[in-house]
Write an enzyme that holds these catalytic residues in place. Structure first.
Site, mmCIF file in Angstrom:
data_model
loop_
_atom_site.group_PDB
_atom_site.id
_atom_site.type_symbol
_atom_site.label_atom_id
_atom_site.label_comp_id
_atom_site.label_asym_id
_atom_site.label_seq_id
_atom_site.Cartn_x
_atom_site.Cartn_y
_atom_site.Cartn_z
ATOM 1 N N ARG A 241 0.859 -1.172 0.000
ATOM 2 C CA ARG A 241 0.000 0.000 0.000
ATOM 3 C C ARG A 241 0.897 1.224 0.000
ATOM 4 O O ARG A 241 1.938 1.236 0.661
ATOM 5 C CB ARG A 241 -0.907 0.020 1.247
ATOM 6 C CG ARG A 241 -2.093 -0.942 1.197
ATOM 7 C CD ARG A 241 -3.150 -0.511 0.185
ATOM 8 N NE ARG A 241 -4.326 -1.375 0.164
ATOM 9 C CZ ARG A 241 -4.475 -2.420 -0.659
ATOM 10 N NH1 ARG A 241 -3.529 -2.740 -1.516
ATOM 11 N NH2 ARG A 241 -5.599 -3.121 -0.633
ATOM 12 N N GLU A 270 -3.131 7.926 -4.303
ATOM 13 C CA GLU A 270 -3.445 7.279 -5.581
ATOM 14 C C GLU A 270 -4.655 7.965 -6.175
ATOM 15 O O GLU A 270 -5.645 8.151 -5.467
ATOM 16 C CB GLU A 270 -3.763 5.785 -5.364
ATOM 17 C CG GLU A 270 -2.516 4.982 -5.145
ATOM 18 C CD GLU A 270 -2.753 3.492 -4.986
ATOM 19 O OE1 GLU A 270 -3.835 3.008 -5.385
ATOM 20 O OE2 GLU A 270 -1.861 2.827 -4.466
ATOM 21 N N HIS A 289 -1.253 0.516 -9.740
ATOM 22 C CA HIS A 289 -1.898 -0.444 -8.815
ATOM 23 C C HIS A 289 -2.522 -1.606 -9.600
ATOM 24 O O HIS A 289 -3.731 -1.836 -9.554
ATOM 25 C CB HIS A 289 -2.946 0.268 -7.938
ATOM 26 C CG HIS A 289 -3.225 -0.451 -6.651
ATOM 27 N ND1 HIS A 289 -3.564 0.192 -5.476
ATOM 28 C CD2 HIS A 289 -3.222 -1.780 -6.349
ATOM 29 C CE1 HIS A 289 -3.745 -0.701 -4.514
ATOM 30 N NE2 HIS A 289 -3.553 -1.904 -5.018
HETATM 31 C C1 GLV Z 1 -5.276 -4.849 -4.022
HETATM 32 O O1 GLV Z 1 -4.422 -4.029 -3.764
HETATM 33 C C2 GLV Z 1 -5.820 -5.762 -3.062
HETATM 34 O O2 GLV Z 1 -5.674 -5.537 -1.846
HETATM 35 O O3 GLV Z 1 -6.455 -6.742 -3.484
#
Ligand code: GLV
Ligand code: GLV
Length: 332
Positions: A241, A270, A289
């Site tokens: 993250r 983000e 991401h």
């Molecule tokens: C994506 O980042 C997830 O947590 O699935």
């Protein structure tokens, strides 16, 4: 059919998930590419029995108040659930689901792709060619570290961290890890992985890959001090993250050569603004991401998220298959 449970699905997800939800529920699906604005989300969840959320939707007391007391399940389309105030959900008897397991290898694949791409300067090389700068084979052109035989430090040795270790084994890497909990001896042995305090791991690793959950303890885990412990040639990879890394400290470390390069699948915030200092650095690679973004995995995540939603809104209520807060079924 008025007895079908009312649900809100906060984004278009693969059909593997949409089809069963639409078949069983009075479902409203948010069709835009962008997430519903906050006020729209709060309005859309009003009176719902279940909501399928994404990591871009904040589930907190305000959300739960807006939904109302008939809400029984929040099914998050992700393995991470830092966007959900889980204790607040548990306090109201709302089950929270996530999608663990199915994205482990897909995410580890991307972590390894980023590790290799940043180390071997793949994106930079592509920019170089496209800019018309490739004049000849160069003995000193775009040199980087070897990946094979290097030392990798894996921070957070859960499912995804261990899947990265399996890939690192194939490259003959020395595997170090750090976690709040030391892994079982059999796990360490299976990967030939050595547990180290974070400081020592950072000092010894050629590549550092982050696989922790985002919590109060892991927010800005990688800051100026931690970056200063790393090798000047080290490559930092973040697929966890964004807020786990202090972006200002990282940009500074990359600019000053405190570390060699970084590859980020996640940023804070983000999306990363196009004028963010990190994007002006050639030794920083950023992708949007996409760690779990294989067609197969996004389909399986959709199936799992739908199964959690449908179990949660069933009458009588069923235990959802992958709860984040199993204690909701077993109040103390
Ligand atoms: C994506 O980042 C997830 O947590 O699935
Ligand atoms: C995700 O699957 C993890 O907990 O590592």
């Amino acid at each position: 059919m008025t007895d079908r449970p009312k649900v809100f699905v906060a984004r278009q997800i693969p059909d593997d998930g949409i089809a069963p939800i639409v078949a069983a529920c009075d479902a409203r699906i948010w069709e835009d590419e962008l997430p519903p604005p906050r006020a729209t989300l709060l309005d859309a969840v009003r009176g719902c029995a279940g909501v399928l959320t994404l990591l871009t939707d904040t589930v907190d007391d305000e959300f739960l108040d807006a939904a109302g007391p008939q809400l029984t399940v929040v099914s998050n389309y992700a393995v991470g659930f830092d966007n959900v105030d889980v204790p607040a959900c548990t306090a109201r008897g709302v089950a929270v689901g996530n999608t663990p397991g199915v994205l482990t290898d897909t995410t580890a694949d991307l972590a390894f792709a980023l590790l290799m791409a940043a180390g071997r300067r793949v994106a930079e090389g592509d920019r170089y060619v496209r800019a018309g700068r490739w004049k000849t084979w160069g003995p000193l052109l775009l040199l980087g570290p070897d990946v094979h035989g290097a030392t990798i430090g894996i921070v957070g040795f859960g499912r995804i961290g261990q899947a990265v270790a399996r890939r690192a084994m194939g490259f003959g890497m020395t595997i170090l890890y750090h976690d709040v909990q030391r892994a079982q001896a059999a796990v360490e042995e299976a990967y030939g992985a050595t547990f180290l305090p974070l400081e020592e791991l950072l000092a010894r690793s050629d590549f550092v890959s982050l696989h922790v959950n985002l919590t109060a303890e892991t927010t800005k885990l990688i800051n100026t001090e931690k970056l200063s412990w790393m090798k000047p040639t080290a490559v930092l990879v973040n697929t966890s993250r964004g807020p786990v890394v202090d972006p200002v400290a990282l940009a500074d470390a990359l600019r000053r050569g405190i570390i060699g390069a970084a590859a980020l699948d996640v940023t804070d915030p983000e999306p990363i603004p196009s004028d963010d200092p990190l994007l002006s650095l050639d030794n920083c690679l950023v992708v949007p991401h996409i760690a779990s973004a294989s067609r197969a995995t996004r389909g399986k995540m959709a199936e799992m998220a739908a199964a959690n939603l449908l179990a949660g809104v069933a009458q009588p209520q069923q235990r959802i298959p992958t709860p984040v807060n199993p204690e909701v079924y077993d109040p103390a």
